[in-house]
Write a protein that holds these residues in place. Structure first.
Motif, mmCIF file in Angstrom:
data_model
loop_
_atom_site.group_PDB
_atom_site.id
_atom_site.type_symbol
_atom_site.label_atom_id
_atom_site.label_comp_id
_atom_site.label_asym_id
_atom_site.label_seq_id
_atom_site.Cartn_x
_atom_site.Cartn_y
_atom_site.Cartn_z
ATOM 1 N N VAL A 124 65.289 -47.855 15.648
ATOM 2 C CA VAL A 124 64.712 -49.267 16.340
ATOM 3 C C VAL A 124 65.685 -50.190 15.864
ATOM 4 O O VAL A 124 65.781 -51.221 16.790
ATOM 5 C CB VAL A 124 63.185 -49.342 15.862
ATOM 6 C CG1 VAL A 124 62.781 -50.645 15.980
ATOM 7 C CG2 VAL A 124 62.418 -48.398 16.606
ATOM 8 N N HIS A 125 66.365 -50.006 14.717
ATOM 9 C CA HIS A 125 67.132 -51.236 14.299
ATOM 10 C C HIS A 125 68.558 -51.058 15.183
ATOM 11 O O HIS A 125 69.098 -52.198 15.222
ATOM 12 C CB HIS A 125 67.786 -50.944 12.738
ATOM 13 C CG HIS A 125 66.908 -51.670 12.033
ATOM 14 N ND1 HIS A 125 66.485 -52.911 11.651
ATOM 15 C CD2 HIS A 125 66.096 -50.962 10.908
ATOM 16 C CE1 HIS A 125 65.629 -53.317 10.826
ATOM 17 N NE2 HIS A 125 65.244 -52.043 10.302
ATOM 18 N N GLN A 126 68.601 -50.157 15.936
ATOM 19 C CA GLN A 126 69.771 -50.009 16.750
ATOM 20 C C GLN A 126 69.497 -50.513 18.176
ATOM 21 O O GLN A 126 70.160 -49.974 19.271
ATOM 22 C CB GLN A 126 70.365 -48.503 16.980
ATOM 23 C CG GLN A 126 70.942 -48.191 15.312
ATOM 24 C CD GLN A 126 71.429 -46.635 15.457
ATOM 25 O OE1 GLN A 126 71.222 -45.818 16.502
ATOM 26 N NE2 GLN A 126 71.670 -46.312 14.267
ATOM 27 N N GLY A 127 68.235 -50.771 18.389
ATOM 28 C CA GLY A 127 67.438 -51.143 19.538
ATOM 29 C C GLY A 127 66.598 -50.375 20.486
ATOM 30 O O GLY A 127 66.313 -50.654 21.198
ATOM 31 N N TRP A 128 66.336 -49.116 19.659
ATOM 32 C CA TRP A 128 65.669 -48.074 20.497
ATOM 33 C C TRP A 128 64.120 -48.763 20.406
ATOM 34 O O TRP A 128 64.018 -49.621 19.383
ATOM 35 C CB TRP A 128 65.505 -46.915 19.766
ATOM 36 C CG TRP A 128 66.928 -45.944 20.162
ATOM 37 C CD1 TRP A 128 68.013 -46.333 19.652
ATOM 38 C CD2 TRP A 128 67.197 -44.954 21.090
ATOM 39 N NE1 TRP A 128 69.168 -45.435 20.081
ATOM 40 C CE2 TRP A 128 68.286 -44.927 21.153
ATOM 41 C CE3 TRP A 128 66.458 -44.654 22.007
ATOM 42 C CZ2 TRP A 128 69.188 -43.963 21.954
ATOM 43 C CZ3 TRP A 128 66.861 -43.639 23.012
ATOM 44 C CH2 TRP A 128 68.183 -43.384 22.846
ATOM 45 N N TYR B 142 53.206 -33.240 9.738
ATOM 46 C CA TYR B 142 54.121 -33.338 10.728
ATOM 47 C C TYR B 142 54.102 -34.811 11.411
ATOM 48 O O TYR B 142 52.817 -35.434 11.332
ATOM 49 C CB TYR B 142 54.062 -32.476 11.990
ATOM 50 C CG TYR B 142 54.141 -31.105 11.685
ATOM 51 C CD1 TYR B 142 55.540 -30.572 11.178
ATOM 52 C CD2 TYR B 142 53.550 -30.121 11.220
ATOM 53 C CE1 TYR B 142 56.137 -29.381 10.530
ATOM 54 C CE2 TYR B 142 53.635 -28.694 10.933
ATOM 55 C CZ TYR B 142 55.098 -28.427 10.434
ATOM 56 O OH TYR B 142 55.206 -27.113 10.109
ATOM 57 N N ARG B 143 55.065 -35.364 11.956
ATOM 58 C CA ARG B 143 54.986 -36.651 12.488
ATOM 59 C C ARG B 143 56.144 -36.915 13.490
ATOM 60 O O ARG B 143 57.469 -36.415 13.187
ATOM 61 C CB ARG B 143 55.414 -37.736 11.505
ATOM 62 C CG ARG B 143 55.231 -39.214 12.037
ATOM 63 C CD ARG B 143 53.807 -39.745 12.536
ATOM 64 N NE ARG B 143 52.694 -39.140 11.863
ATOM 65 C CZ ARG B 143 51.236 -39.514 11.915
ATOM 66 N NH1 ARG B 143 51.136 -40.116 12.871
ATOM 67 N NH2 ARG B 143 50.320 -38.848 11.252
ATOM 68 N N SER B 144 55.822 -37.040 14.791
ATOM 69 C CA SER B 144 56.780 -36.984 15.953
ATOM 70 C C SER B 144 56.606 -38.617 16.669
ATOM 71 O O SER B 144 55.501 -38.948 16.538
ATOM 72 C CB SER B 144 56.283 -35.822 16.897
ATOM 73 O OG SER B 144 56.564 -34.894 16.407
ATOM 74 N N LEU B 145 57.860 -39.033 16.795
ATOM 75 C CA LEU B 145 57.893 -40.536 17.534
ATOM 76 C C LEU B 145 59.015 -40.130 18.582
ATOM 77 O O LEU B 145 60.259 -39.842 18.592
ATOM 78 C CB LEU B 145 58.533 -41.385 16.298
ATOM 79 C CG LEU B 145 57.388 -41.452 15.067
ATOM 80 C CD1 LEU B 145 58.451 -41.176 13.841
ATOM 81 C CD2 LEU B 145 56.684 -42.540 15.304
ATOM 82 N N LEU B 146 58.353 -40.710 19.776
ATOM 83 C CA LEU B 146 59.247 -40.724 20.785
ATOM 84 C C LEU B 146 59.803 -42.218 21.118
ATOM 85 O O LEU B 146 59.010 -43.353 21.042
ATOM 86 C CB LEU B 146 58.376 -40.537 21.954
ATOM 87 C CG LEU B 146 59.181 -40.540 23.636
ATOM 88 C CD1 LEU B 146 59.976 -39.298 23.497
ATOM 89 C CD2 LEU B 146 58.146 -40.493 24.691
ATOM 90 N N LEU B 147 61.064 -42.231 21.155
ATOM 91 C CA LEU B 147 61.885 -43.438 21.216
ATOM 92 C C LEU B 147 62.234 -43.752 22.569
ATOM 93 O O LEU B 147 62.913 -42.698 23.048
ATOM 94 C CB LEU B 147 62.859 -43.677 20.008
ATOM 95 C CG LEU B 147 62.470 -43.406 18.756
ATOM 96 C CD1 LEU B 147 63.647 -43.324 17.939
ATOM 97 C CD2 LEU B 147 61.534 -44.622 18.395
ATOM 98 N N LEU B 148 62.154 -44.747 23.081
ATOM 99 C CA LEU B 148 62.873 -45.154 24.471
ATOM 100 C C LEU B 148 64.188 -45.817 24.331
ATOM 101 O O LEU B 148 64.367 -46.355 23.175
ATOM 102 C CB LEU B 148 61.976 -46.121 25.235
ATOM 103 C CG LEU B 148 60.446 -45.558 25.562
ATOM 104 C CD1 LEU B 148 59.672 -46.386 26.120
ATOM 105 C CD2 LEU B 148 60.460 -44.086 26.338
#
Length: 132
Positions: free
Chosen positions: A42-46, A64-70
Motif C-alpha cells: 500500500v505504501h507503494q500505491g496498491w 490465516y489472513r488474505s488480502l487482495l490488493l488492486l
C-alpha cells in the motif's frame, strides 16, 4: 481493470484457487506477516479490495489472513483509507495480549488448519469474484 491484482496471503491453499490475472504471494508465517506485506505494498500505491479484519476474527482465532490488493492508481500515492485499515489491524495484532495469543498455522492440528484455510478462502470468495 488495468494491471494485475495481487493476493497477499499466508494461506497456501490459495495457490490453485484464484482467478486468472491475479498474482498470488504466499508468505510463510502468520496473519501479521500478511498484514505487514500488504501494508508495504500500500505504501507503494496498491489499494485494498477487502477489509484486513474480514470475518471479525481476533488474532488467536484465525491463523490465516488474505488480502487482495488492486493495482496502484496513476498517481502511485499511498491510498490513505487502505493504509488506515491496515494500521488498525496491525495495532490489534501487535497489542501485548494479541502477541501472546496469536494463532499460527503450525500451532494447529492438520484438520483445524484445513478448516481455517477453507474459511479464509470462503470469506474472500466474493471479493475475488468481483474482479470479473
Amino acid at each position: 481493470m488495468a494491471g494485475r491484482a495481487i493476493l497477499v496471503t499466508n494461506n497456501p491453499t490459495f495457490l490453485s484457487r484464484v482467478p486468472a490475472g491475479v498474482e498470488v504471494l504466499v508468505l510463510e508465517g502468520g496473519a501479521r506477516d500478511a498484514l505487514t506485506a500488504a501494508r508495504d505494498r500500500v505504501h507503494q500505491g496498491w489499494r485494498l479490495a477487502n477489509h484486513p479484519l474480514y470475518g471479525n476474527f481476533r488474532p488467536h482465532q484465525q491463523p490465516y489472513r488474505s488480502l487482495l490488493l488492486l493495482p496502484p492508481a496513476s498517481s502511485g500515492a499511498a491510498d490513505a483509507e487502505s493504509l488506515h485499515f491496515l494500521e488498525e489491524a496491525l495495532q490489534l495484532y501487535q497489542s501485548p495480549a494479541s502477541k501472546v495469543r496469536q494463532s499460527l498455522p503450525g500451532d494447529l492440528p492438520e484438520a483445524m488448519r484445513r478448516d481455517c484455510a477453507l474459511l479464509d478462502r470462503e470469506l474472500l470468495k466474493a471479493t475475488l469474484e468481483s474482479l470479473h
